[in-house]
Scaffold this active site. Structure first.
Site, mmCIF file in Angstrom:
data_model
loop_
_atom_site.group_PDB
_atom_site.id
_atom_site.type_symbol
_atom_site.label_atom_id
_atom_site.label_comp_id
_atom_site.label_asym_id
_atom_site.label_seq_id
_atom_site.Cartn_x
_atom_site.Cartn_y
_atom_site.Cartn_z
ATOM 1 N N CYS A 46 0.800 -1.233 0.000
ATOM 2 C CA CYS A 46 0.000 0.000 0.000
ATOM 3 C C CYS A 46 0.833 1.283 0.000
ATOM 4 O O CYS A 46 0.270 2.377 -0.079
ATOM 5 C CB CYS A 46 -0.949 -0.009 1.186
ATOM 6 S SG CYS A 46 -1.990 -1.484 1.220
ATOM 7 N N HIS A 54 -2.588 7.826 6.528
ATOM 8 C CA HIS A 54 -2.834 6.534 5.877
ATOM 9 C C HIS A 54 -4.237 6.053 6.239
ATOM 10 O O HIS A 54 -4.990 5.626 5.369
ATOM 11 C CB HIS A 54 -1.773 5.522 6.309
ATOM 12 C CG HIS A 54 -1.852 4.220 5.578
ATOM 13 N ND1 HIS A 54 -1.816 4.135 4.209
ATOM 14 C CD2 HIS A 54 -1.970 2.947 6.032
ATOM 15 C CE1 HIS A 54 -1.896 2.862 3.844
ATOM 16 N NE2 HIS A 54 -1.998 2.123 4.922
ATOM 17 N N HIS A 104 -9.826 2.160 0.234
ATOM 18 C CA HIS A 104 -8.384 1.919 0.221
ATOM 19 C C HIS A 104 -8.019 1.375 -1.157
ATOM 20 O O HIS A 104 -8.377 0.247 -1.504
ATOM 21 C CB HIS A 104 -8.016 0.923 1.322
ATOM 22 C CG HIS A 104 -6.540 0.785 1.528
ATOM 23 N ND1 HIS A 104 -5.612 1.426 0.741
ATOM 24 C CD2 HIS A 104 -5.820 0.053 2.433
ATOM 25 C CE1 HIS A 104 -4.397 1.116 1.155
ATOM 26 N NE2 HIS A 104 -4.500 0.287 2.181
#
Length: 352
Positions: A118, A245, A279
């Protein structure tokens, strides 16, 4: 498995132009859609003409690449082999995105793929800066693209990280991530236009604490953050906004909230925008960079969609609702599986 996902409509019915037929897959279709947005393809071609094709690097970040095409090939095994029409070696490789974009743009400089889960498309900014600073390129085209596939959906579900409803970053009742897909592009040049935002610094770390769980004291995230501020020559009090994040998992948000509360003064604003986008995995870094740059341009601190009740661990820095505020310096955090962490620092062209 019940979950909320963000899926780009129409990709299945929109193949690549015939000249790129050998690269055709869902991930590259999304890349082609993304590179054509907001005039970016034209800007990239102008940069390639200005610098020369061999002086423009292509740096891409992706965690899934074209794995969806490989999954399809496995579903149609013929005597233990991929069927002939699904045997394309340009797709069954982690480098499929870079190979496609290199063919589409006709760049001849370094072509690199970053796959650090990620944090992939945040780290491409750091990689590109080094290529330019070391004289290996004069400009870099950056791409972050990830599309949904079975491996991602079932993988996150097996880790019990998927929320059954839209995610709620930093909310006391958060239940996990919502998975999305995205394509983002950026052009990084040694001497950009005066009106362009500036990459002031970056920080990277690899704490390798656990394959899928952040260090409980946020060691790796802290190392990346401290490194980014040091490289930019800034102190925590110089930062106006942080795009977190903020995946809406219990552990990730707790660790990141504690880190922000410990390092930054109360007046710094911070939020996660994953409530708006989900996400987007390997594309999250560049997508959230774009959001951060838009926030700077519009003097807007974005709030956290769906989040209403702050976790008690949250400090005063977290903004749950939209706020009007001038942003001179902003950070963007991206933390990946395996402890692959990256923090980017950007400066507003109006103040730098």
């Amino acid at each position: 498995m019940k979950c909320a996902i963000g899926r780009v409509d129409g990709l299945e019915a929109t193949p690549l132009p015939a000249v790129f037929a050998d690269h055709d897959c869902r991930n590259n279709r999304l890349a082609w859609l993304g590179i054509g947005a907001d005039g970016f393809l034209d800007a990239a071609r102008v940069a390639i003409e200005r610098h020369g094709a061999d002086r423009v690097a292509l740096v891409v970040g992706t965690s899934t690449a074209s794995i969806g095409a490989t999954e399809e090939a496995y579903r149609h095994l013929d005597a233990g082999r991929f069927p002939a029409h699904l045997r394309n070696p340009l797709l069954h490789t982690p480098h499929s995105l870079g190979l496609f974009l290199e063919a589409a743009l006709r760049t001849r400089g370094p072509c690199l793929t970053v796959a650090t889960a990620c944090s992939s498309s945040a780290k491409i900014f750091a990689k590109a800066e080094r290529l330019i600073r070391l004289g290996l390129a004069d400009a870099a085209i950056l791409a972050g693209v990830d599309t949904l596939c079975g491996s991602v959906l079932f993988g996150f579900n097996s880790l019990e990280l998927i929320s059954p409803e839209a995610c709620r970053p930093f909310d006391a009742a958060r239940r996990g991530i919502s998975v999305g897909e995205a394509a983002g592009f950026a052009l990084l040049e040694r001497e950009g236009a005066a009106s362009a935002p500036r990459l002031l610094g970056y920080g990277e770390s690899s704490d390798a604490y656990h394959m899928s769980t952040p260090h409980p004291q946020g060691l790796g995230a802290r190392m990346a953050l401290v490194d980014a501020l040091a490289r930019a020559g800034l102190a925590p009090g110089d930062v106006d906004y942080i795009n977190l994040h903020g995946t809406a998992t219990v552990k990730n948000d707790a660790v990141e909230a504690a880190l922000v509360a410990d390092v930054f003064p109360p007046g710094t604003r911070a939020s996660s925008t994953k409530g708006w986008t989900g996400h987007t995995l390997g594309a999250a870094g560049i997508l959230e960079t774009v959001v951060t740059l838009l926030a700077m341009e519009r003097d807007l601190v974005p709030g956290m969609l769906n989040s209403t009740t702050p976790d008690p661990l949250c400090g005063p820095q977290l903004a749950f609702a939209n706020e009007t505020r001038a942003i001179r310096v902003a950070l963007s955090n991206s933390f990946g599986f395996g402890g692959n962490n990256c923090t980017l620092v950007f400066g507003n062209p109006r103040t730098h």
